[in-house]
Design a protein around this motif. Sequence first.
Motif, short mmCIF file in Angstrom:
data_model
loop_
_atom_site.label_atom_id
_atom_site.label_comp_id
_atom_site.label_asym_id
_atom_site.label_seq_id
_atom_site.Cartn_x
_atom_site.Cartn_y
_atom_site.Cartn_z
N TYR A 4 -10.88 3.85 8.48
CA TYR A 4 -11.27 5.04 7.73
C TYR A 4 -12.50 4.70 6.91
CZ TYR A 4 -6.92 7.37 8.88
OH TYR A 4 -5.88 7.96 9.55
N ILE A 6 -14.74 5.99 3.86
CA ILE A 6 -14.72 6.88 2.69
C ILE A 6 -16.12 6.91 2.11
CG2 ILE A 6 -13.74 7.30 0.41
CD1 ILE A 6 -11.32 5.55 1.40
N LEU A 25 -3.48 7.71 6.58
CA LEU A 25 -3.98 8.44 5.43
C LEU A 25 -2.99 9.53 5.04
CD1 LEU A 25 -6.26 9.30 3.43
CD2 LEU A 25 -7.14 10.75 5.27
N LEU A 34 -4.37 5.35 1.45
CA LEU A 34 -4.37 4.66 2.73
C LEU A 34 -3.30 3.59 2.66
CD1 LEU A 34 -8.20 4.48 3.10
CD2 LEU A 34 -6.68 5.62 4.69
N ILE A 52 -13.75 11.69 4.07
CA ILE A 52 -12.94 10.60 4.62
C ILE A 52 -12.92 10.82 6.12
CG2 ILE A 52 -10.69 9.48 4.70
CD1 ILE A 52 -10.19 10.52 1.86
N GLN A 53 -13.47 9.86 6.85
CA GLN A 53 -13.63 9.99 8.29
C GLN A 53 -12.83 8.91 9.00
OE1 GLN A 53 -17.69 9.48 9.50
NE2 GLN A 53 -17.29 9.96 11.63
N ARG A 54 -12.01 9.31 9.96
CA ARG A 54 -11.29 8.32 10.77
C ARG A 54 -12.21 7.84 11.88
NH1 ARG A 54 -5.79 6.91 12.80
NH2 ARG A 54 -6.16 6.11 14.87
#
Length: 68
Positions: A4, A6, A25, A34, A52-54
């Motif tokens: 992840y 952020i 998450l 997390l 917030i990107q996976r």
Amino acid sequence: MPAYLIRHRSGQRGDILVEGDDIALTFSGPWAVLSDAQGPTLAIPAEQAGEIQRLDPDSEPADGPGEE
């Protein structure tokens, strides 16, 4: 290995990259949390996280962590 990324809201620096095989998450009240099998790894006030990107193993962010 999933991760992840952020990214903080504008005006703040220091993107955070959290990696782990079983990172998940969740949101608890005003917190983005997390966690892994051992428990919470990182908690950040959701209002401070601009995004917030996976990141799945085959993907990469548009620009790497910490780059502007």
